[in-house]
Each structure stands twice: as structure tokens, then as C-alpha cells.
Design a protein around this motif. Sequence first.
Motif, short mmCIF file in Angstrom:
data_model
loop_
_atom_site.label_atom_id
_atom_site.label_comp_id
_atom_site.label_asym_id
_atom_site.label_seq_id
_atom_site.Cartn_x
_atom_site.Cartn_y
_atom_site.Cartn_z
N ARG A 1 45.06 49.01 20.49
CA ARG A 1 44.76 49.00 21.92
C ARG A 1 45.16 50.37 22.47
N PRO A 2 44.33 50.96 23.33
CA PRO A 2 44.68 52.28 23.88
C PRO A 2 45.91 52.19 24.78
N LEU A 3 46.64 53.29 24.88
CA LEU A 3 47.81 53.32 25.76
C LEU A 3 47.41 53.12 27.22
N ASP A 4 46.29 53.72 27.62
CA ASP A 4 45.77 53.55 28.98
C ASP A 4 44.38 52.94 28.86
N PRO A 5 44.27 51.62 29.00
CA PRO A 5 42.97 50.96 28.80
C PRO A 5 41.94 51.27 29.89
N GLY A 6 42.33 52.03 30.89
CA GLY A 6 41.41 52.41 31.96
C GLY A 6 40.76 53.76 31.74
N ARG A 7 41.17 54.46 30.69
CA ARG A 7 40.66 55.81 30.44
C ARG A 7 40.33 55.99 28.96
N VAL A 8 39.32 56.83 28.71
CA VAL A 8 38.93 57.15 27.34
C VAL A 8 39.57 58.48 26.96
N ASN A 9 40.35 58.47 25.89
CA ASN A 9 41.00 59.68 25.40
C ASN A 9 40.26 60.16 24.15
N LEU A 10 39.41 61.16 24.31
CA LEU A 10 38.62 61.67 23.19
C LEU A 10 39.46 62.46 22.19
N MET A 11 40.69 62.76 22.52
CA MET A 11 41.56 63.52 21.62
C MET A 11 42.22 62.64 20.56
N ASP A 12 42.13 61.33 20.70
CA ASP A 12 42.74 60.40 19.76
C ASP A 12 41.65 59.72 18.95
N PRO A 13 41.54 60.04 17.65
CA PRO A 13 40.47 59.47 16.81
C PRO A 13 40.47 57.93 16.77
N LEU A 14 41.64 57.31 16.78
CA LEU A 14 41.69 55.84 16.79
C LEU A 14 41.14 55.29 18.09
N GLU A 15 41.44 55.98 19.17
CA GLU A 15 40.95 55.53 20.47
C GLU A 15 39.43 55.70 20.55
N VAL A 16 38.92 56.77 20.00
CA VAL A 16 37.47 56.98 19.97
C VAL A 16 36.80 55.84 19.20
N GLN A 17 37.35 55.50 18.05
CA GLN A 17 36.81 54.37 17.27
C GLN A 17 36.87 53.08 18.07
N TYR A 18 37.99 52.86 18.75
CA TYR A 18 38.16 51.66 19.56
C TYR A 18 37.08 51.57 20.64
N TRP A 19 36.90 52.67 21.40
CA TRP A 19 35.94 52.64 22.50
C TRP A 19 34.50 52.54 22.00
N CYS A 20 34.20 53.17 20.89
CA CYS A 20 32.85 53.03 20.32
C CYS A 20 32.57 51.58 19.96
N ARG A 21 33.56 50.92 19.37
CA ARG A 21 33.42 49.51 19.02
C ARG A 21 33.30 48.65 20.28
N GLU A 22 34.15 48.89 21.25
CA GLU A 22 34.16 48.08 22.48
C GLU A 22 32.88 48.27 23.30
N LEU A 23 32.38 49.50 23.34
CA LEU A 23 31.23 49.80 24.18
C LEU A 23 29.91 49.73 23.41
N GLY A 24 29.97 49.54 22.11
CA GLY A 24 28.76 49.44 21.31
C GLY A 24 27.95 50.72 21.31
N CYS A 25 28.64 51.84 21.15
CA CYS A 25 27.95 53.13 21.18
C CYS A 25 28.44 54.02 20.05
N SER A 26 27.73 55.10 19.83
CA SER A 26 28.15 56.08 18.83
C SER A 26 29.19 57.02 19.43
N GLN A 27 29.86 57.77 18.58
CA GLN A 27 30.82 58.75 19.06
C GLN A 27 30.12 59.81 19.90
#
Length: 69
Positions: free
Chosen positions: A9-35
Motif C-alpha cells: 500500500r502506498p504511504l500516501d494513497p492520495g498521491r502517485v509517487n513515480l519515484m517508487d517502482p513498487l508504487e508505480v506497479q501498485y498504481w498500474c494494477r489499481e488503475l488498470g493502465c500501463s506505466q
Amino acid sequence: MTDAMSQFRPLDPGRVNLMDPLEVQYWCRELGCSQDDLEHAVDAAGDHIAAVRAQLEERQGHHAGARRH
């Protein structure tokens, strides 16, 4: 997907942090989009998740409309 990734889970679930590879993977999965799509959405709308979602939906609408013509 690893078990660790499914629990991530991201530290700040209200913001996308593109500097964190795990967070990028998380948001791509959650939003159903590519990086690439995620990066373009953040570049266009900022990192607030509501703005990113809206940008992704708008892009999908434009792409769907282009296919109809």
C-alpha cells in the motif's frame, strides 16, 4: 505477482509517487493502465490520484472515440 506486492500500500494513497517502482506497479494494477499511461497522466494532471484517474479516463475516451471513426 508476489505476495509482498499484493500486500503493498502506498504511504500516501492520495498521491502517485513515480519515484517508487513498487508504487508505480501498485498504481498500474489499481488503475488498470500501463506505466507509460500512468506517467503521461501524472505529467498532464499532477500526482493527485483523483486527477490522475480523470486524466486516464479522458485519454481512454479519446482513444475509444478515435476508434469509432
